[in-house]
Structures are given as C-alpha cells and as structure tokens.
Design an enzyme around this catalytic site. Sequence first.
Site: not given
Length: 644
Positions: A330, A361
């Site tokens: 994340d 990400e």
Amino acid sequence: MGQTPDFDSPAFREEYHCGQALGSFCSPKGTEFRLWAPTARAVTLRLYAQGDGGACLRQIPLSRQARGLWRYATAEDWDGLYYDYLIAVDGATRSTADPYARSCGLNGARSMVLDLARTDPEGWAEDKAPPPPPETVIYELHVKDFSWDPASGVPEAYRGKFKALCLEDTTLRGDGEHPTCLAYLRRLGVTHVQLMPVFDYGSVDEGGDPAQFNWGYDPVNYNVPEGSYATDPRRGEVRVREMKEAVRALHKNGLRVIMDVVYNHTYRPDSWLERTVPGYYYRHDADGALSDGSGCGNDLASERSMCGQYILDSVLYWAEEYHIDGFRFDLMGLLDAPLMDRIRQALDGRYGPGEKLMLGEPWSAGPTAARAGTVLADKEGLAQMDLGIAAFCDSTRDAVKGGLESAEAKGFVNGGGLDAERLADCVRGWALWPETGVRAPSQTVSYLSCHDDWTLWDKLVLTGKEPHDFETCPPELLRQNRLAAAMLFTCQGHLFLLSGEEFARTKRGIKNTYRSPLSVNRLDWSRAWENRELVDYYRGLIGLRKLLPGLRDKSPRAGERVLSVASPAEDCAVIVLDNAGEGSRWDRLFLAYSAQEDAVSLPLPAGQWEVLADGASGFLWQDPRPAAEAVTLPPVSALILGRR
Ligand code: CA
C-alpha cells in the site's frame, strides 16, 4: 542514553543496528523475549493469563544486551500466556505491546506467547502453493465482503470470516447449483487472490457488532491476523490457525495468495513502535511535526535501518509462517526503493526468483519527509528498482474508463475518445508514463478497478445517461464493460481485478467505501448470477489470455511485439502483435477496439485468421471461427483474432 540521539546518523546505525530475530519465541524447551529498544533505560515484561483484562501474574525485568537489545529467557514453556512491556525512556514509562507480536488478545493491546507449531492446521507441513500459472490474474477481495451476503450460501457463523474462505462447495442460497465464493473463483480461472488487509487493524472493535466494516488500512499489529475475521478473537491462537486454514484452502483450490500490506503508516502515531523507541520509526518534518504523506497522519521511516529491517522481517515472516505467495504494498511510493529491492532479493533468495510476487502503488497521498537523499519507490523510483517489482498502472485504468478527477471524466469505452498510439501504449502497459523508468511489463499491473474509487460499473453508470441507476444493467453499458474487459485482457503486464468487477459490481456510485456499511460493500452473489453472461465473458478472456505468449511476455523486449498500430476510423484502433512463443497456436494477434456507434469493416493482414473473442463472447477461441481478408467490428466492442 540521555537526550534523543540522531536516529539518521551513520553512528547510530553503526552502534545499534541489530540483526537478531526479535519478538517472543516459545517451544516445549523454553520461552525467550527479545526487544529492540536502544533508548530505553529499563524494560519490564508483564505476564497475564488472558488477552484482555485480569491481573498481571508477574513482572520480570529484561536485561540489556549489545546493540540496544533487551532479553529474557526461561526454560519454561509459556505457550498461551499474554504479555506486554513497561518501557522507561527519558523519564517517562509507557506500557506497550510487542511490535513483533505473533499473536494477541482482543483488539491487539496485549501480545501473546505462542508456540507457532501448535497453531498449524492439519496437513500444513504439506501445504504448497499451486504451480506457477502461465499468467497472473489477481482477484482482490475483502474477507468480510466476500461472504457476508446470506445469498453466498455460507453458514451464518462463518460469514465474513477466514472460515468462509475454506468452504469449497457453497452455492447461491444453498441451491446446490450456482457456485459462490471459493467454488466460484475456481470456475472463474483467476490465479491469485489478493486479500485486503488481514493483519490486525484497529478500526473495528473485535468484540463488537459483527456488522462493523472497515477496509482495514489501519495497522495495529503487523505480524498478527485480524481478530474480527476469526471465530474467537479472544483466544490468540485461533486467528493464527484460521488464517492458515484459509491459505491452505485457497492453495488446495488452485489459488495463490497475496497479502495487502500497509507498512507506510500505523493506525495511530502512538503505536507499539513509537512506545518502544519514541521518535525512531516515523518521519518528521523540519519543525518536528509528523510527516503525513500517507494522508493518515503519519509515515513510517522505512529508510532507517531498523524500520526497514522491521518491514523486511514482517514480509519474510508472513511468507514463511503463513505460506503467503505475494505482497501488495500500500502506498509503496512512501517506502524507499532500496528496501523494496532488499525484500525482492530476500524473497528470491529463499524461495527462488519470482516465486513470490511483489506489487505496489507507485504513489503516495502527499509529500513525505524522508531522510534527504532517499529514493522512494514511486513511479520515478521504478527506474532503478528490480524488474520483479510491479506497480499499478493508473494510466491504462484512466485511459480505458476515465480518470478520477471527476465522476464524469470519460475514457475510451464510454466515449472519451483516444488515439490509436495511446491505445498501443495501453497494450504495452507502461509506455504511457513518460515520467517513469518502467522497463518491462513485469513492472506493471494492468487493471480497470480496485477497492479504491468507483467500481468499473459505477464509473460507466456515472458517465452514462441520467438518471444514474446502478442496479439495472442496460445492454449499452454491458457492451462498454465488455469492451473495457477485452482491453484489459489484451494489455501486457500482470492482470488485476476488483472482486465483482466481472459481474458489474456496484457500490452505488460511492467513491470511497472504506467504512461504508456492508450493504454497500458486500459481494452481491445474486447479482453475480444475474450477470452470469458478463462473468462468462471475463472467464473466457482469462482462459484465452493464458494461451497468448505475445501478451504474457514480461520481458524488457515485450514492447517490440507491437508490430503496427492504426486508426481506421474515429474511436477505433487496430493493433497487430507478434504472438510467437513456445506452444503458441497463433503467430500474430489482431486486436481491434471500437467505441463507435457504427459497425466498422476492417481489412485483415494476409493469412488465415481465427476469431478468438468478440464483443459478445470471450470463449470463441475454444472453437474458433475462420476469417480472412476482412472482419466487421460491431459498435462498442472488441475483436481478438489470431493467425494460424
Ligand atoms: Ca483488530
């Protein structure tokens, strides 16, 4: 140690970096506690019989070792006892759970001594991931979403739990006919299940109403499964065993398991890490305020050696103890690129190159106060990162369905227009990012939707005619959805979809459902059945994709497979691709996409062609229809042809 040392100085690292395994370790031969707390003046272990409440049984001082390590060992087997620490730093004494805890009591405030061998479910030693699939097709799901719907056929006691992931033969309302949950995934053909956070998080009261919901991006104990997914959150061994059972069941059913890991921030800045070594694990700006690149109030300082070590240890622990096959980082753009490479190398060294997947990400929610000179694992950082670390490609996502800047922003399939060259960039998966140094599709995750932002279906509804009706599924939007899917499955890179994308999942137009009720978030298994034709379209494309080496190619030369790009009509693109490869049935691919309202006639290059998928079926490849000289591309649809 007097005043707070300079945690960023090489001298601090030199003196205090500690390579020992940390946490508590227990077997019938004895129990040992190891805590890294270089600034502490004293550390006291407190033991309890229960995971919450009840009096302290004993207090025991830990002894200070070299490199900031504190330790206590006994020949007794303390399996099942709970503990925390009192840590004295700078004149203040704080209580804290163990940042390295392997399990914990209710809501994670007390750590647990656990003989991990005793948590292994039956057959765990033989548990193995299924063989590496020819292509990666990741299905992102939330443990509670997945089985909350009573129509799932999952018994009430298991709904929303790890246990539901173990049920192999559930059907719609128990009708014995229409598969749901695990049986549905088996049939769909995805290769990886990505579990949204399953480590212990703080936003749900584990002893409270079972209908509480949160995505779980608020870590409390990084190395402990979340208690609200266990049948008994008060007994720390249960969550551990039940998560292992879920992994075992997924493996047995041909699915690899990816964990969504949130090492960029903690639920509260007053975390176990902070209480153990105040100031060390977080980034601060020049004024001493907490950095907030996560948008969640704090950022972990991954570039500090023991913070990076903590993250690395955690990944290796999940891989080893829980047999996890991949990690989705994340806000990876907040972690430092060298750490990501170290994790890649460590996983490759232990399990073989590429055996464990890494994706993340390549962005953050805002600027972060990393130590000067830190290279972050963001889009730019990808240029110097290992080719085995993949990043979500927001460019393809937005080009296909429209960007996030507004609900109305359109992409190719819903009439936003796009030129053929840019579509070819989509196929190449990464070339739309001139600002990045992405060098190969192995570094790319192609996707249309994930838990964040609008579902694909909601985006199509919001860019369509008013009034916006999310529930019904008109043919024109289903056509757009199928076109989007065909584009996704003809993009290079790893493939990824949000659970339910394949059945037109709706969250009623709500963009961020991280704490919306389960009525919005739950997978609607009745809708999966109602939209079975769309599900079959995805299913066909997943099967086809596994047969196409030209699209599966993840090498740095994969982009050269795009042989030609043309735009024979407005809102229409044709791409010819080299599909040579071992066992390939077709040496060339002809990909055509149209967002036009009129049918388009397309000349075919020389040779005998076969239609493998069109705008209505993803399964034509099972009994291909011959084509030569020309084909007709119907309105708002795709064609995938292969040359014999
Ligand atoms: Ca929790």
